[in-house]
Motif scaffolding. Structure first.
Motif, PDB file in Angstrom:
ATOM      1  N   ASN A 110       0.812  -1.161   0.005  1.00 30.08           N
ATOM      2  CA  ASN A 110       0.022  -0.013  -0.125  1.00 30.08           C
ATOM      3  C   ASN A 110       0.912   1.331   0.130  1.00 30.08           C
ATOM      4  O   ASN A 110       1.961   1.254   0.662  1.00 30.08           O
ATOM      5  N   TYR A 112       0.382   5.197   0.669  1.00 29.94           N
ATOM      6  CA  TYR A 112      -0.394   6.278   1.383  1.00 29.94           C
ATOM      7  C   TYR A 112       0.658   7.454   0.949  1.00 29.94           C
ATOM      8  O   TYR A 112       1.444   7.888   1.546  1.00 29.94           O
ATOM      9  N   HIS A 122     -11.735  -2.792   8.418  1.00 30.91           N
ATOM     10  CA  HIS A 122     -11.906  -4.118   7.631  1.00 30.91           C
ATOM     11  C   HIS A 122     -11.041  -5.067   8.528  1.00 30.91           C
ATOM     12  O   HIS A 122     -10.300  -4.961   9.520  1.00 30.91           O
ATOM     13  N   ASP A 124      -8.923  -8.826   7.585  1.00 32.13           N
ATOM     14  CA  ASP A 124      -8.241  -9.705   6.666  1.00 32.13           C
ATOM     15  C   ASP A 124      -8.782 -11.112   6.529  1.00 32.13           C
ATOM     16  O   ASP A 124      -7.980 -11.735   7.060  1.00 32.13           O
ATOM     17  N   HIS A 179      -9.669  -3.533  11.750  1.00 33.23           N
ATOM     18  CA  HIS A 179      -8.370  -2.720  11.919  1.00 33.23           C
ATOM     19  C   HIS A 179      -8.550  -1.533  10.903  1.00 33.23           C
ATOM     20  O   HIS A 179      -9.091  -1.817   9.964  1.00 33.23           O
ATOM     21  N   ARG A 191       3.735   7.291   2.971  1.00 32.77           N
ATOM     22  CA  ARG A 191       4.177   5.960   3.974  1.00 32.77           C
ATOM     23  C   ARG A 191       3.943   4.802   3.079  1.00 32.77           C
ATOM     24  O   ARG A 191       3.135   4.840   2.057  1.00 32.77           O
TER      25      ARG A 191
END
Ligand SMILES: O=C(O)CCC(=O)C(=O)O
Length: 202
Positions: A110, A112, A122, A124, A179, A191
């Motif tokens: 990911n 950011y 959500h 996983d 989370h 990030r």
């Protein structure tokens, strides 16, 4: 890991109804910087779309997905484009496996771009991850706060994921908690987050 003396700070974040362990400085500042600079200008980044109540929405971050043997993975009604596993991340994959005692054959990364990018509540818990998956999540670049909330009980936990840290989630945590990585107003820094997973072939 035998008699190896670990150099990182180990902290249990969640111990009830699942486990989340945080390893501060899992990799050195130098290695984080090298990895970050190798990935930040990838041409592989995609802003994918998910379906919510039948409506297509772009996710608020960029993503790239890699699999060792073409294992297919997706969430919220989308399948991610599969890229071959990058050679320069293979050693890191094996080191993380050795630390957590779980194997990984897939990696979702990911990006950011700033504090406006985020990852909403959500779990996983996709079927392709199997029961009680092990998810190992390495952070590079700007530190961001990560939050857990129990699905039934009033348990909330926050942790700041620092540059070079590893967060390992395993046991029934994905069944019992959600989370998220919330937005941060006025944050300009970037990030990158690498989540190593085991994806069961179809
Ligand atoms: O960026 C993060 O630390 C969170 C990533 C995450 O929740 C996910 O990929 O499922």
């Amino acid at each position: 890991m035998g008699n190896t003396i670990s150099h990182y700070r180990k902290l249990k974040v969640i111990e009830f109804d699942g486990i989340a362990t945080y390893y501060g400085q899992f990799i050195s500042q130098r290695e984080s910087e090298m990895l970050y600079s190798q990935m930040i200008n990838w041409h592989l980044w995609n802003q994918n779309e998910i379906k919510i109540f039948g409506k297509k929405i772009k996710v608020p971050r960029l993503e790239a997905y890699f699999a060792l043997n073409g294992e297919q993975y997706g969430y919220s009604g989308q399948n991610l484009e599969i890229n071959p596993f990058p050679e320069f991340l293979n050693n890191l994959r094996l080191r993380i496996s050795q630390c957590t005692n779980y194997p990984y054959n897939a990696l979702l990364v990911n990006l950011y771009r700033n504090g406006n990018d985020s990852n909403g509540w959500h779990s996983d818990d996709e079927r392709t991850l199997g029961i009680n998956p092990s998810i190992a999540s390495l952070s590079l670049g700007c530190a961001r706060t990560f939050e857990f909330k129990h699905k039934q009980l009033n348990i909330n936990k926050k942790i700041v994921l620092e540059n070079g840290s590893l967060l390992h989630m395993y046991g029934p945590i994905q069944h019992n908690y959600k989370h998220q990585l919330p937005k941060v107003p006025n944050l300009e820094q970037t990030r990158i987050n690498l989540t190593f997973r085991w994806v069961h072939p179809h």
